[in-house]
Each structure stands twice: as structure tokens, then as C-alpha cells.
Design a protein around this motif. Structure first.
Motif, mmCIF file in Angstrom:
data_model
loop_
_atom_site.group_PDB
_atom_site.id
_atom_site.type_symbol
_atom_site.label_atom_id
_atom_site.label_comp_id
_atom_site.label_asym_id
_atom_site.label_seq_id
_atom_site.Cartn_x
_atom_site.Cartn_y
_atom_site.Cartn_z
ATOM 1 N N VAL A 1 25.936 38.708 54.114
ATOM 2 C CA VAL A 1 26.969 38.831 53.348
ATOM 3 C C VAL A 1 26.826 40.252 52.224
ATOM 4 O O VAL A 1 25.717 40.387 52.171
ATOM 5 C CB VAL A 1 27.301 37.540 52.519
ATOM 6 N N ASP A 2 27.891 40.867 52.244
ATOM 7 C CA ASP A 2 27.849 41.953 51.341
ATOM 8 C C ASP A 2 28.196 41.580 49.908
ATOM 9 O O ASP A 2 29.083 40.873 49.573
ATOM 10 C CB ASP A 2 29.100 42.799 51.439
ATOM 11 N N ALA A 3 27.007 41.254 49.038
ATOM 12 C CA ALA A 3 27.154 40.520 47.836
ATOM 13 C C ALA A 3 27.946 41.155 46.741
ATOM 14 O O ALA A 3 28.690 40.465 46.129
ATOM 15 C CB ALA A 3 25.677 40.300 47.403
ATOM 16 N N ALA A 4 27.889 42.327 46.840
ATOM 17 C CA ALA A 4 28.812 43.046 45.587
ATOM 18 C C ALA A 4 30.195 43.009 46.082
ATOM 19 O O ALA A 4 30.943 42.762 45.242
ATOM 20 C CB ALA A 4 28.386 44.792 45.678
ATOM 21 N N GLU A 5 30.764 43.164 47.304
ATOM 22 C CA GLU A 5 31.947 42.698 47.649
ATOM 23 C C GLU A 5 32.357 41.619 47.267
ATOM 24 O O GLU A 5 33.480 40.947 46.911
ATOM 25 C CB GLU A 5 32.153 43.014 49.091
ATOM 26 N N PHE A 6 31.668 40.548 47.699
ATOM 27 C CA PHE A 6 31.653 39.103 47.292
ATOM 28 C C PHE A 6 32.032 39.008 45.967
ATOM 29 O O PHE A 6 33.086 38.139 45.450
ATOM 30 C CB PHE A 6 30.490 38.157 47.926
ATOM 31 N N ALA A 7 31.301 39.592 45.122
ATOM 32 C CA ALA A 7 31.554 39.331 43.489
ATOM 33 C C ALA A 7 32.890 39.989 42.940
ATOM 34 O O ALA A 7 33.481 39.488 42.345
ATOM 35 C CB ALA A 7 30.126 40.316 42.881
ATOM 36 N N LEU A 8 33.090 41.066 43.686
ATOM 37 C CA LEU A 8 34.353 41.729 43.551
ATOM 38 C C LEU A 8 35.590 40.763 43.853
ATOM 39 O O LEU A 8 36.449 40.557 43.182
ATOM 40 C CB LEU A 8 34.507 42.986 44.190
ATOM 41 N N ARG A 9 35.378 40.125 44.957
ATOM 42 C CA ARG A 9 36.593 39.502 45.407
ATOM 43 C C ARG A 9 36.782 38.104 44.554
ATOM 44 O O ARG A 9 37.667 37.557 44.452
ATOM 45 C CB ARG A 9 36.477 39.194 47.147
ATOM 46 N N TRP A 10 35.477 37.347 44.292
ATOM 47 C CA TRP A 10 35.607 36.247 43.482
ATOM 48 C C TRP A 10 36.244 36.678 42.113
ATOM 49 O O TRP A 10 37.159 35.878 41.876
ATOM 50 C CB TRP A 10 34.192 35.609 43.411
ATOM 51 N N ARG A 11 35.737 37.772 41.487
ATOM 52 C CA ARG A 11 36.377 38.104 40.431
ATOM 53 C C ARG A 11 37.799 38.403 40.479
ATOM 54 O O ARG A 11 38.740 38.257 39.425
ATOM 55 C CB ARG A 11 35.619 39.354 39.900
ATOM 56 N N ALA A 12 38.141 38.886 41.716
ATOM 57 C CA ALA A 12 39.626 39.374 41.859
ATOM 58 C C ALA A 12 40.692 38.230 41.807
ATOM 59 O O ALA A 12 41.863 38.234 41.406
ATOM 60 C CB ALA A 12 40.006 40.123 43.228
ATOM 61 N N ARG A 13 40.061 36.974 42.148
ATOM 62 C CA ARG A 13 40.960 35.730 42.067
ATOM 63 C C ARG A 13 41.074 35.108 40.569
ATOM 64 O O ARG A 13 41.970 34.357 40.508
ATOM 65 C CB ARG A 13 40.343 34.768 43.070
ATOM 66 N N TYR A 14 40.296 35.688 39.861
ATOM 67 C CA TYR A 14 40.554 35.080 38.347
ATOM 68 C C TYR A 14 41.487 35.280 37.633
ATOM 69 O O TYR A 14 42.112 34.128 37.289
ATOM 70 C CB TYR A 14 39.028 35.788 37.823
ATOM 71 N N GLN A 15 42.146 36.368 37.316
ATOM 72 C CA GLN A 15 43.401 36.293 36.895
ATOM 73 C C GLN A 15 44.588 35.596 37.312
ATOM 74 O O GLN A 15 45.206 35.075 36.795
ATOM 75 C CB GLN A 15 43.953 38.055 36.550
ATOM 76 N N LEU A 16 44.520 35.641 38.712
ATOM 77 C CA LEU A 16 45.592 34.896 39.342
ATOM 78 C C LEU A 16 45.361 33.519 39.313
ATOM 79 O O LEU A 16 46.416 32.832 38.969
ATOM 80 C CB LEU A 16 45.451 35.425 40.747
ATOM 81 N N SER A 17 44.244 32.935 38.917
ATOM 82 C CA SER A 17 44.012 31.524 38.932
ATOM 83 C C SER A 17 44.465 31.225 37.407
ATOM 84 O O SER A 17 44.709 29.819 37.229
ATOM 85 C CB SER A 17 42.714 31.060 39.222
ATOM 86 N N LEU A 18 44.651 32.173 36.590
ATOM 87 C CA LEU A 18 44.881 31.605 35.154
ATOM 88 C C LEU A 18 46.267 31.557 35.147
ATOM 89 O O LEU A 18 46.784 30.859 34.099
ATOM 90 C CB LEU A 18 44.391 32.848 34.125
ATOM 91 N N GLU A 19 47.031 32.209 35.880
ATOM 92 C CA GLU A 19 48.526 32.053 35.779
ATOM 93 C C GLU A 19 49.224 30.996 35.640
ATOM 94 O O GLU A 19 49.951 30.693 34.560
ATOM 95 C CB GLU A 19 49.212 32.970 36.865
ATOM 96 N N PRO A 20 49.022 30.086 36.415
ATOM 97 C CA PRO A 20 49.780 28.523 36.323
ATOM 98 C C PRO A 20 49.180 27.816 34.936
ATOM 99 O O PRO A 20 50.059 27.162 34.655
ATOM 100 C CB PRO A 20 49.242 27.810 37.633
ATOM 101 N N ILE A 21 48.100 28.106 34.647
ATOM 102 C CA ILE A 21 47.746 27.622 33.229
ATOM 103 C C ILE A 21 48.382 28.127 32.177
ATOM 104 O O ILE A 21 48.741 27.406 31.236
ATOM 105 C CB ILE A 21 46.164 27.680 32.993
ATOM 106 N N ARG A 22 48.366 29.498 32.014
ATOM 107 C CA ARG A 22 49.045 30.280 31.047
ATOM 108 C C ARG A 22 50.682 29.711 31.040
ATOM 109 O O ARG A 22 51.250 29.545 30.029
ATOM 110 C CB ARG A 22 49.037 31.667 31.201
ATOM 111 N N SER A 23 51.369 29.870 32.118
ATOM 112 C CA SER A 23 52.733 29.202 32.277
ATOM 113 C C SER A 23 52.907 27.866 31.852
ATOM 114 O O SER A 23 54.044 27.459 31.846
ATOM 115 C CB SER A 23 53.191 29.749 33.671
ATOM 116 N N GLY A 24 51.894 27.153 32.033
ATOM 117 C CA GLY A 24 52.065 25.713 31.624
ATOM 118 C C GLY A 24 52.225 24.837 32.989
ATOM 119 O O GLY A 24 52.339 23.498 32.944
#
Lengths: 252, 252
Positions: free
Chosen positions: A48-71
Motif C-alpha cells: 500500500v502507498d501509505a502516504a496516499e492512504f493517509a491523504l485519502r482517509w483524511r480527504a473523506r473527513y470534511q465530507l463525513s462531517l456535513e450530515p452532522i453539521r446539517s442535523g
């Protein structure tokens, strides 16, 4: 603050509390997470490209907060969101996570609790702590931020997690909730962050703002947040420089 | 905690977090409050028995929590309750509080933010912090506990105020809420207190318990809590002794 009959005059400080964005601003999440991915891959014999994995894992972060922010979704901690995003990232990158033991998946997920500070973080925070209340103002929850502080030696006075304010930045109530818990008016609280959008939200809630650039947060090809986009109250090279600038402000 | 592939085995610790009752257990409220009363009396030329004033002010504390515990009254912080109790105590003792300027009343009320630790508190906590998450588990609110820590140099890792859990000890949820925020099962959290009743409630919620005697908390004529009334998990002379006993437990 009221000055009592025997108390000396308080020094003129720009604020009473300096709070910090943590992921990227105080700690280097990319290296820490990539190291954990690397360790798991080595143990299980995965490529696995570990650095790329870290970036992609993090990239999902803001997206996953959206439904919580919106209620649309109930409040979940970053542990829970990171776990969902870990599984999705593993699928995306072809990492057979179903072959990893549950305890190791949990250990990997908690890589976000075991991040190291940038080299200036601990010395800068230690100096700031002499004059100000310091703490994270992070989307991390209290347990994650506490474990991170123990791991990295971050000398916080107080930890205000997203599970305490029950909201995620850049929601206005995340900033106002932190000030309220400290019993301070918003203008007596400063947010330090490496992300202009975070500072814009903090300023709009009435907080003071400090920008530090972290041009390596996303690696050597980073394009965003290389420079301040507004005239923030303080613009510093790093947290140690922030401490120097705020100290000079006190003694000036 | 899951142990990852490259991590060394964790030391066998009795708990992960050691939390503290603060008023009386960590800080000497009677001296600190009496000093502030004395300072105000001197400034305004009032005659008052400052130590007696501190005792009577404190005596109203548990009583004023009752309606909040029972749900008859909405949650209020200790600042708000202390202010009500200050006015009642002043009336009871004939102190003409209406002649004291508002800023000085506020300064007096915030004497509870400026209490000093017992001599063993800072060295004992500093030693415990090397091995455990340490924090207050107090009826104080986050701002009060943060200011107290800055004033007294208490090296907390994390501060869980009553305004965060929204309940007052000995309510079961005060203890369980603290463990939940730390993401620890109750038996991995220890409460250290100088009050047997606090420990009884903590034990009944599943926490580990440590007793330290503070025979001078109420002055030289104190009758209560001179000795442990149950076989608590640890019985220590003071917080420094607690640190020694828990460290010996780790290395044994």
C-alpha cells in the motif's frame, strides 16, 4: 476581570485564551497516520502507498462531517467517523481490511490519537502557557485530544472537545461554545490555525485570529493555505513565533 | 487498549485516569476564601470573622445544589450559586454587602477560582501525570477549574467541569459522564477524594477509589472524614503518597 483590593494590576494581554486547531496546525497527521498504515501493511504483508492512504482517509473527513453539521445525522465522534472512512478508504485502495484483526483495525483507527507535534509546537505552547490559557479548539473529541496530548506532550490547560460543545467547526457555535465554557467574551479568545477558512469562521464569531503556515501538512505538493488570505490579527511563522509575538505585545 | 504491531506492551496500571475531587482534596478553600473576605473587610473597614465567614459560605453549598440535583431548578454554575450564598452569608453575619462595589463583590465571589493547593498537591499531581491521565472530577465548572489550575499550578491533563457533564456529584451520572468523556470503562478511572461520601458514590458507579485525609480542611476542630470509613482501593496520607503507592503498583 475585576481587580480586588490587594491584587496587582493585570498585564495588558491581547486575549485571555489562545486556542488551537490541532490536525495540521499543532500535529502532523499525515506522517503519523501513514506510519500506522505502513506498520499494519508490513505486519499483514500488504502492498500500500501509505502516504496516499493517509491523504485519502483524511480527504473523506470534511465530507463525513456535513450530515452532522446539517442535523441530518446525530452527533458522532471522530473515532466513529474515522472508522467508517477507514473502511471506505481501504476499499477504494484495495486494502483487504476484512483480513485485519479487529484489535489491529482499532489500533490503526486510533492512529489519530497518537500524532506527533510539529517541532515548534511543544516549545511554543509551553511559552504561551506562561501568559495565556491554552487549549485545542478542534473537531476532535475529548478522549482523542487527551490521548494526543499525552502522546505528544502538548501542555494544554484545558481540552474542549467537539463532544463537549456538540458541534463541529466551522459551525459558529463551536467557537462561541468554547468561549462560553471559558466564561470569556469571544474577543478575549484567539484561534490559531493553519487554515484560512477556520480563521474566517472564528473571526465572524468574534474571536481574535492567528495564522501559522504549515506548508508540509499535505506533503510537498500542497497548494492550499500556503499564505494568509486576510489580515489576521497575528501572522506567525510557527507556534514558537506566535509565542514571541504575543509576549512582545504584553511587554510592549 | 489494542496493542498495535510495533507498539511495546503497555505497563500494567491499576487504572488509566486518576481524577480528583478539588475543594478540600486538592485545594485549601477555607484559607483562600477567608483571605479574600479579610481583604474586603480591611478595604471597607468592616469587622468580620473571616474564617467563620468562609465556613458558613461553604456550609450553604451542598444545600444549594439539592434543587438542581432533584431537577427542581435548572443547572447553574458554582459562580451563580456562590453569589447567592455569599449574599445570604453576608446577611447572616451582618456584613453590609450592599456597600461593597459590584466589581469587588465579583472579585470576592471569584475567590473560589484563586485557591492554593495543599503543599503536596502540585508535586503529587506532577508525579501522577507521568503515568496517568489526571484531572478534576469536581462540582466546579470548567472556567472556575481552569482559572484555579492556572492560579495554583495544578498540572491537569484534562478538565471535566460540572457544566460539561451537566450534573453535580454525588449524582451517579457525574462519575459515569467523566468516564464516558474519557472513553474509559468506569473501573479504569479512579476518584481520589478526602470525603468518604464522594468515594462511596464513585464506587457505586464502578470507579476505583483513593482516600486522602485532609484533617485541616474545616480547621482544627474538624470531626468528619478524619479516617476512611470503607476499605477504599488506596488509602494515602496525601497526594504525594498516592503517587508513590500507584507507582509502586506499576513497577511491582
Amino acid at each position: 476581570m475585576a481587580i480586588g483590593p490587594e491584587a496587582p494590576a493585570a498585564p495588558q494581554r491581547i486575549v485571555d485564551a489562545v486556542l488551537f486547531d490541532t490536525f495540521g496546525t499543532v500535529v502532523d497527521w499525515k506522517s503519523g497516520v501513514a506510519d500506522a498504515v505502513e506498520a499494519i501493511a508490513y505486519r499483514y504483508g500488504f502492498e500500500v502507498d501509505a502516504a496516499e492512504f493517509a491523504l485519502r482517509w483524511r480527504a473523506r473527513y470534511q465530507l463525513s462531517l456535513e450530515p452532522i453539521r446539517s442535523g441530518a445525522r446525530e452527533f458522532l465522534t471522530l473515532d466513529e467517523l474515522h472508522r467508517e472512512n477507514l473502511i471506505a478508504t481501504a476499499e477504494e485502495m484495495g486494502l483487504p481490511i476484512e483480513r485485519i484483526e479487529a484489535a489491529d483495525v482499532e489500533w490503526l483507527n486510533r492512529a489519530w490519537h497518537r500524532l506527533d507535534g510539529w517541532p515548534d509546537s511543544v516549545p511554543g505552547l509551553t511559552e504561551l502557557k506562561r501568559h495565556f490559557i491554552i487549549g485545542p479548539l478542534s473537531n476532535g473529541h475529548l478522549a482523542l485530544l487527551t490521548n494526543m496530548a499525552k502522546h505528544a506532550g502538548l501542555p494544554w490547560d484545558v481540552i474542549i472537545g467537539s463532544d463537549v460543545t456538540r458541534c463541529y467547526k466551522p459551525d459558529r457555535d463551536a467557537y462561541l461554545g468554547a468561549a462560553r465554557l471559558l466564561d470569556l467574551p469571544p474577543h478575549r479568545v484567539m484561534l490559531c490555525a493553519a487554515h484560512n477558512s477556520d480563521l474566517a469562521a472564528a473571526r465572524s464569531a468574534g474571536l481574535r485570529t492567528a495564522f501559522v503556515a504549515r506548508p508540509q501538512e499535505y506533503g510537498t505538493t500542497q497548494q492550499s493555505d500556503l499564505h494568509p488570505t486576510e489580515a489576521w490579527d497575528v501572522i506567525a511563522r510557527d507556534i514558537r513565533d506566535l509565542a514571541t509575538q504575543l509576549r512582545d505585545h504584553i511587554t510592549a
